[in-house]
Design an enzyme around this catalytic site. Structure first.
Site, short mmCIF file in Angstrom:
data_model
loop_
_atom_site.label_atom_id
_atom_site.label_comp_id
_atom_site.label_asym_id
_atom_site.label_seq_id
_atom_site.Cartn_x
_atom_site.Cartn_y
_atom_site.Cartn_z
N HIS A 202 0.82 -1.21 0.00
CA HIS A 202 0.00 0.00 0.00
C HIS A 202 0.85 1.26 0.00
O HIS A 202 1.91 1.31 0.62
CB HIS A 202 -1.00 0.01 1.16
CG HIS A 202 -0.40 0.11 2.53
ND1 HIS A 202 -0.22 1.30 3.17
CD2 HIS A 202 0.04 -0.84 3.39
CE1 HIS A 202 0.30 1.08 4.36
NE2 HIS A 202 0.48 -0.21 4.53
N ASP A 223 5.79 1.98 7.23
CA ASP A 223 4.42 1.56 6.88
C ASP A 223 3.81 2.60 5.94
O ASP A 223 3.15 3.51 6.37
CB ASP A 223 3.60 1.43 8.17
CG ASP A 223 2.23 0.85 7.95
OD1 ASP A 223 1.96 0.36 6.84
OD2 ASP A 223 1.41 0.89 8.89
N GLU A 257 -5.25 1.42 2.02
CA GLU A 257 -5.18 0.19 2.82
C GLU A 257 -5.51 0.48 4.28
O GLU A 257 -6.18 -0.28 4.96
CB GLU A 257 -3.77 -0.43 2.72
CG GLU A 257 -3.62 -1.77 3.44
CD GLU A 257 -3.04 -1.65 4.84
OE1 GLU A 257 -2.84 -2.69 5.49
OE2 GLU A 257 -2.79 -0.53 5.31
N GLU A 258 -5.00 1.63 4.74
CA GLU A 258 -5.06 1.95 6.17
C GLU A 258 -6.47 2.18 6.70
O GLU A 258 -6.68 2.24 7.90
CB GLU A 258 -4.19 3.19 6.47
CG GLU A 258 -2.71 3.00 6.19
CD GLU A 258 -2.00 2.11 7.20
OE1 GLU A 258 -2.67 1.48 8.02
OE2 GLU A 258 -0.76 2.06 7.17
N ASP A 285 4.49 -5.20 2.85
CA ASP A 285 3.99 -4.17 3.75
C ASP A 285 4.86 -4.18 5.00
O ASP A 285 4.72 -5.07 5.84
CB ASP A 285 2.52 -4.44 4.10
CG ASP A 285 1.93 -3.33 4.97
OD1 ASP A 285 2.64 -2.34 5.25
OD2 ASP A 285 0.75 -3.45 5.37
N HIS A 361 1.97 4.26 12.36
CA HIS A 361 0.72 4.98 12.59
C HIS A 361 0.92 6.19 13.51
O HIS A 361 -0.02 6.58 14.23
CB HIS A 361 -0.37 4.05 13.15
CG HIS A 361 -0.69 2.92 12.23
ND1 HIS A 361 -1.52 1.87 12.55
CD2 HIS A 361 -0.28 2.66 10.95
CE1 HIS A 361 -1.60 1.02 11.55
NE2 HIS A 361 -0.85 1.48 10.56
#
Ligand code: BES
Ligand code: ZN
Length: 393
Positions: A202, A223, A257-258, A285, A361
């Site tokens: 992603h 990420d 994706e998230e 990923d 994140h």
């Protein structure tokens, strides 16, 4: 001050109310959820590995905490927009093992002469540059302006790599549930163009701000700028060696994706609907944080066992690093979209889940966490280029 807290309390009551969530979780966590999160948890369907539950929306934070602390999973559940969608996924997971049998691929490793020199050309400097470029956008959040700019930059970079090749195309794929498009680079096969190999990851990023809101800063270096850079390095080496493929090879940078595997879900479903013969999917990923003794960790859930074994042989033959296995415990990335659509997918990951990069994140997911190097990511690029070429025979 009191007033502010009252307003916040009222706002959260308005936001969460009594709304219910439809989630899938690992069956091994059900009793802990019942004991620690919600005694009146509704179990809609209990499977051997994965179960479908209904839970009050206000219990979500408690559930994340439990999954994080007791199971080392982050977040440890998959949220669905509707009950129908959740049942559809569960049904395809249950028939997964029989679908896997449909592909009688014999996973052989016999392309040494072709693969070895390609593996040797995988370059750390080229890889780290792409991570730097992508993580320099303040955010690649699927609804953001810079999230779109990052996608457009990647498209033109991939186009420059494929320049002068009539068998190579780069396209944007629009989606229903996100304004962010995905990017696909295709190398059209010469002998068996109907058979498709997919390498994906992603392109979007996300970071949580105060009160669970979305932060404007989400570098997403690990990420998942790392996965996109890993794929881009594979494309660079294939192109600079004028590699022509027998089967069709597709590199996919998925949108959104998230927020729930949105881009990959739409793409995998459309491939299934079109009856496309996808012979193998590798998900990249998070590839650049070395958290464990094992260099490459293959996720055993939502993946294809036979292909995973093939990839472990690829690692032993060409990368010669230590590999291991682990479980996400939920549909943690885009490989699950392909598995749910009935295709053989694998998810080689950067570490064991318990040793994962804790900065993802957040605005701290920067390249500096990996000391501004891509030495871990290039192990994945070597594995991916060997996987593609061996499967392309
Ligand atoms: N890269 C993560 C998935 C991941 C995290 C795998 C940690 C293994 C260990 C991915 O981008 C992600 O954040 N996925 C979501 C789930 C998705 C359905 C929204 C997650 O795990 O929160
Ligand atoms: Zn993520």
């Amino acid at each position: 001050m009191k007033k502010i807290w009252m307003v916040i309390a009222l706002m959260s009551l308005q936001c969460f109310g009594n709304e219910k969530l439809i989630l899938t979780v690992g069956t091994d966590s059900l009793s802990a959820i019942k004991a620690q999160v919600s005694v009146d948890l509704e179990i809609l369907k209990q499977g051997d590995e994965i179960s479908l539950i209904r839970l009050d929306k206000e219990k979500m934070f408690k559930l994340s905490e439990l999954m994080h602390h007791d199971f080392g999973r982050c977040p440890g559940f998959t949220k669905y927009f509707s009950e129908a969608e959740a049942y559809e996924d569960l049904a395809s997971l249950q028939i997964k093992s029989s679908v896997q049998g449909l592909f009688t691929l014999d996973y052989k490793i016999d392309q040494h002469l072709l693969v070895k020199p390609l593996v040797e050309q995988i370059d750390e400097v080229s890889t780290v540059q792409i991570i730097a470029q992508l993580s320099n956008y303040p955010t690649r959040y699927h609804k953001s302006k810079t999230g779109l700019e990052a996608v457009m930059w990647l498209k033109s970079h991939w186009e420059s790599l494929g320049q002068g090749r009539s068998d190579v195309t780069v396209e944007l794929v629009k989606h229903r549930d996100t304004p962010q498009p995905s990017v696909i680079l295709t190398i059209e096969g010469t002998e068996n163009p109907e058979q498709v190999i997919v390498v994906g990851g992603h392109v979007d990023s996300i970071a949580r701000g105060f009160f669970g809101g979305i932060s404007k800063i989400a570098p997403g270096a690990d990420d998942n700028a790392s996965g996109i850079a890993t794929m881009t390095e594979v494309i660079r080496v294939l192109m600079s060696n004028s590699y022509r493929s027998n089967k069709t090879i597709k590199f996919m940078a998925y949108a959104a994706e998230e927020i729930g595997l949105v881009g990959s879900r739409e793409i995998a479903k459309s491939f299934k609907k079109a009856g496309t013969q996808v012979v193998g999917v590798m998900q990249l990923d998070m590839t650049n944080f070395k958290g464990s003794d094992e260099d490459i960790v293959l996720m055993t859930d939502y993946t294809n066992k036979a292909q995973n074994t093939f990839i472990t042989s690829i690692i032993d033959t060409y990368v010669k690093v230590k590999w291991g296995t682990d479980k996400c415990g939920y549909a943690c990335s885009d490989h699950a979209s392909w598995t749910n659509a009935g295709f053989p997918a694998s998810m080689p990951f950067e570490s064991k889940v318990k040793d994962m990069n804790r900065k993802i994140h957040s605005k701290k997911d920067t390249l500096a966490v990996s000391k501004n190097h891509a030495f871990h990511a290039i192990k994945f690029a070597k594995m991916a280029i060997a996987y593609v070429v061996e499967l392309d025979r």
